[in-house]
Design a protein around this motif. Structure first.
Motif, PDB file in Angstrom:
ATOM      1  N   PHE A  84       0.829  -1.196   0.000  1.00 43.26           N
ATOM      2  CA  PHE A  84       0.000   0.000   0.000  1.00 43.26           C
ATOM      3  C   PHE A  84       0.868   1.253   0.000  1.00 43.26           C
ATOM      4  O   PHE A  84       2.028   1.220   0.405  1.00 43.26           O
ATOM      5  CB  PHE A  84      -0.888   0.020   1.243  1.00 43.26           C
ATOM      6  N   TYR A  90       1.575  -3.135  10.473  1.00 38.43           N
ATOM      7  CA  TYR A  90       0.883  -3.150  11.757  1.00 38.43           C
ATOM      8  C   TYR A  90       1.781  -2.488  12.796  1.00 38.43           C
ATOM      9  O   TYR A  90       2.854  -3.010  13.109  1.00 38.43           O
ATOM     10  CB  TYR A  90       0.538  -4.582  12.159  1.00 38.43           C
TER      11      TYR A  90
ATOM     12  N   LEU B 179      -5.024  -0.567   6.871  1.00 34.48           N
ATOM     13  CA  LEU B 179      -4.607  -1.633   7.773  1.00 34.48           C
ATOM     14  C   LEU B 179      -5.607  -2.800   7.700  1.00 34.48           C
ATOM     15  O   LEU B 179      -5.224  -3.974   7.758  1.00 34.48           O
ATOM     16  CB  LEU B 179      -4.527  -1.090   9.197  1.00 34.48           C
ATOM     17  N   TYR B 181      -7.468  -3.414   5.021  1.00 28.64           N
ATOM     18  CA  TYR B 181      -7.254  -3.997   3.695  1.00 28.64           C
ATOM     19  C   TYR B 181      -6.078  -4.966   3.744  1.00 28.64           C
ATOM     20  O   TYR B 181      -6.139  -6.080   3.212  1.00 28.64           O
ATOM     21  CB  TYR B 181      -6.936  -2.908   2.661  1.00 28.64           C
ATOM     22  N   ALA B 182      -4.976  -4.498   4.379  1.00 29.17           N
ATOM     23  CA  ALA B 182      -3.769  -5.317   4.447  1.00 29.17           C
ATOM     24  C   ALA B 182      -4.073  -6.634   5.160  1.00 29.17           C
ATOM     25  O   ALA B 182      -3.651  -7.709   4.713  1.00 29.17           O
ATOM     26  CB  ALA B 182      -2.656  -4.557   5.162  1.00 29.17           C
ATOM     27  N   ALA B 183      -4.813  -6.557   6.260  1.00 31.22           N
ATOM     28  CA  ALA B 183      -5.129  -7.765   7.018  1.00 31.22           C
ATOM     29  C   ALA B 183      -5.944  -8.731   6.159  1.00 31.22           C
ATOM     30  O   ALA B 183      -5.718  -9.951   6.186  1.00 31.22           O
ATOM     31  CB  ALA B 183      -5.887  -7.401   8.292  1.00 31.22           C
ATOM     32  N   ALA B 184      -6.899  -8.184   5.379  1.00 34.22           N
ATOM     33  CA  ALA B 184      -7.723  -9.037   4.523  1.00 34.22           C
ATOM     34  C   ALA B 184      -6.866  -9.719   3.459  1.00 34.22           C
ATOM     35  O   ALA B 184      -6.982 -10.929   3.226  1.00 34.22           O
ATOM     36  CB  ALA B 184      -8.830  -8.214   3.862  1.00 34.22           C
ATOM     37  N   VAL B 185      -5.972  -8.958   2.827  1.00 34.59           N
ATOM     38  CA  VAL B 185      -5.107  -9.532   1.796  1.00 34.59           C
ATOM     39  C   VAL B 185      -4.145 -10.550   2.415  1.00 34.59           C
ATOM     40  O   VAL B 185      -3.840 -11.575   1.814  1.00 34.59           O
ATOM     41  CB  VAL B 185      -4.321  -8.416   1.057  1.00 34.59           C
TER      42      VAL B 185
END
Lengths: 351, 297
Positions: A84, A90, B179, B181-185
């Motif tokens: 992204f 995190y 964040l 989105y990242a977790a889902a991917v």
């Protein structure tokens, strides 16, 4: 690592309320290819990427990875890695746990997690700072960590959403080359979203240019540069942008106000003449022009000159620097390096 | 000297308020607790030293009241924080057009005057033809007498949970969308995203709500006063602060003992300070607040 697979978009569109962000998009990306989605903000490129990732559901259309239709699937069932713009690391986890996150979710045994994280991190040159938190490392290192997290699960498709735009200019250039090298080495199919045309041209095998939710042109960087399909692509690809002059083609030339340029075998009718700043020159016998602005760009000089009421940008070698306010002659190039567009902006020549 | 003048000026309004409304009452309470001031000695109170504190320790019901307080604070706190967190998560996971009205609804008890709110509870818990709970359970009882602790904790909790709900909701909203989105991917289910990404990022708000509510529950007694007044029976739901109130300001037969009540209140202040220090210690407060709350890239 396993090879990438082809990605195919069929009639893909996305609507947010009354806004149509992406309009019936058809696109094919070859296995192991790096394709850039290029366009100004709000053109639909990121929306398309999020539909490929599975974050957004398409309003209509389908997404295929190889022969597998993936658009009804949750992101975790698609086998994609994503980086992204903000990196989206995190903040409460160390870089190690950030990179390990996708593997931990898959319940990969601890020893294998350690080995794979270390290997991927070493590949990206961040193997020595894995115990740090994201806030304790530089922007470039965060970007590498984000890339490592996307690559560690060895995805078939790698999605990059403006991964370089938050980096300093100098790191950006090296990161460009590095991402390209890694992508080719791993053979993963990659999609890069960017608004920076130089980045798209430098990194991609093919570039898809978007505007207002519609695909304008999908070609190699060379074709985009030499044969832009319309005035939007002509103006967007290339820096400084192409000069676009509104006027009339007369069969043997082009006319815009007082300006007359003889072009053998020119089309006829109203339209636009396009000429890149690097293809114009100053010299004897050229169209008489007045120099308005001289902007040194280091290796080159950008000159803004007015020819018969038309403003043109001319890119010159550094040693040929005219004086602002002075009189010069602007020389137009051969027919082959000119671009003809009709009234609606569509390319009509030369072939 | 000049260097300190400007910061001092800026700090002075808050300092003044704290001196006036916190330190002065605390000092006055402690002074009062060393006297035998009561209805009978109102004209000429005398210093009695630690006698009030000795009396407190000798009180056979002190242990029960202490345990009541611990039970009340612990259970209500668990409900407030847990329910607040649950509501914040659930209303954040559903679309905003459902989540926002639901949260607004849950806030209604907080803007009701406590007396009106308690009246509603008393109505709900009454015997059959009137009481909704009796109707629903098919057992006609005065539930306020049958299950006084449940009533006290729920009545408090339904108001208290809305505080945590608001704090946690705004904290969840402050988490960048990417964040999630990242977790889902990365392959996380909704529950895994909540457990591994959202909850760790809520550590600070959870500390804040827990600490704040512990202190406010230790000293609050208005809902118990209105619901059960410490009953039913003998000290069943009487907590420390309510006991101090009863002793100092609302004893039967008009025999109020200001000194003894003040002694209880002073002990409560000490308990409050000890509890605060404990929270700061276990949550490693310094490390938490020194970490940047907003990531600037």
């Amino acid at each position: 690592m396993k090879r990438g697979i082809p990605v195919r978009l069929e009639g893909l569109s996305k609507r947010f309320g009354r806004v149509e962000a992406v309009k019936r998009l058809d696109l094919e990306i070859g296995a192991g290819e790096l394709v850039a989605f290029l366009g100004p903000s709000g053109c639909g490129k990121t929306t398309t990427l999020l539909m490929i990732a599975g974050i957004y559901r398409p309003t209509t259309g389908a997404v295929y990875f190889g022969d597998r239709r993936v658009d009804p699937l949750h992101p975790r069932d698609r086998d994609v890695g994503m980086v992204f713009q903000s990196y989206a690391l995190y903040p409460h986890l160390t870089l190690f746990e950030n990179i390990a996150f996708p593997l931990r979710l898959k319940k990969v045994p601890d020893a294998e997690v350690r080995a794979r994280v270390q290997k991927t991190a070493d590949l990206l040159g961040i193997g020595h700072i894995l115990e740090r938190k994201p806030a304790q490392v530089s922007g470039g290192q965060q970007q590498r960590a984000a890339l490592a997290r996307a690559l560690v699960k060895e995805p078939q498709v790698l999605l990059l959403d403006e991964p370089l735009s938050n980096l300093d200019a100098q790191i950006r250039l090296s990161a460009r080359a590095e991402i390209r090298r890694l992508q080719q080495e791993l053979g993963v199919t990659a999609i890069l979203v960017t608004h920076d045309q130089a980045e798209a041209l430098a990194m991609a095998d093919r570039v898809a240019v978007f505007s207002m939710g519609e695909l304008q042109q999908y070609d190699t960087p060379e074709v985009l540069y030499h044969r832009p399909k319309n005035t939007f692509v002509a103006g967007f690809v290339g820096s400084p942008p192409m000069n676009l002059i509104e006027g009339t083609f007369t069969g043997d030339g082009f006319r815009s106000g007082e300006l007359r340029i003889p072009i053998p075998g020119a089309p006829t009718g109203k339209g636009w003449l396009g000429v890149r700043p690097e293809h114009l020159a100053l010299g004897e016998g050229g169209h008489p022009a007045r120099v308005l602005v001289v902007e040194p760009l280091g290796r080159e000089v950008l000159v803004v000159a007015e020819v018969a009421g038309v403003r043109l940008q001319v890119l010159l070698p550094e040693d040929r620097r005219p004086e602002p306010g002075g009189q010069v002659g602007v020389v137009f190039p051969e027919r082959a390096t000119l671009h003809f567009f009709d009234e609606t902006g569509r390319r009509i020549g030369p072939e | 000297m000049r260097r300190y003048l400007t910061p001092f000026l800026f700090l002075s309004p808050a300092t003044l308020l704290i001196l006036l409304f916190f330190f002065t009452p605390v000092v006055a309470t402690i002074l009062l607790s060393f006297t035998d001031l009561s209805t009978t000695t109102f004209q000429n109170p005398s210093w009695v030293g630690l006698k009030n504190y000795q009396d407190l320790l000798a009180d056979p019901f002190l242990k029960k009241i202490f345990l009541n307080t611990a039970k009340y604070v612990a259970l209500t706190l668990a409900f407030n924080v847990g329910m607040g967190l649950l509501l914040a998560l659930l209303t954040s996971l559903v679309p905003e057009r459902y989540g926002d009205p639901f949260r607004a609804l849950w806030l209604l008890p907080r803007i009701l005057p406590p007396v009106v709110y308690v009246f509603i509870w008393q109505g709900l818990l009454a015997e059959a033809p009137m009481g909704l709970v009796s109707d629903l359970l098919g057992v006609s009882k005065n539930w306020l007498v049958a299950a006084p602790w449940t009533a006290v904790i729920l009545a408090n909790g339904f108001v208290g949970a809305s505080f945590g709900m608001l704090i946690f909701t705004s904290a969840i909203r402050a988490i960048p969308r990417e964040l999630f989105y990242a977790a889902a991917v990365d392959g996380a289910t909704t529950w895994q995203t909540v457990r591994k990404v959202v909850l760790p990022l809520l550590a600070w708000p959870i500390l804040f709500v827990t600490a704040y509510q512990t202190l406010s529950l230790l000293t609050s007694f208005e809902y118990i006063l209105l619901l059960t007044d410490g009953g039913p029976g003998f000290y069943t739901t009487e907590v420390w602060s309510l006991r101090a109130y009863h002793l100092a300001l609302s004893n039967y037969f008009g025999n109020v003992e200001f000194g003894l009540g003040a002694a209880m209140a002073a002990v409560l202040v000490v308990i409050g300070v000890v509890v605060s220090l404990f929270y700061l210690k276990i949550f490693n407060f310094k490390a938490l607040v020194s970490e940047p709350k907003i990531e600037v890239y």
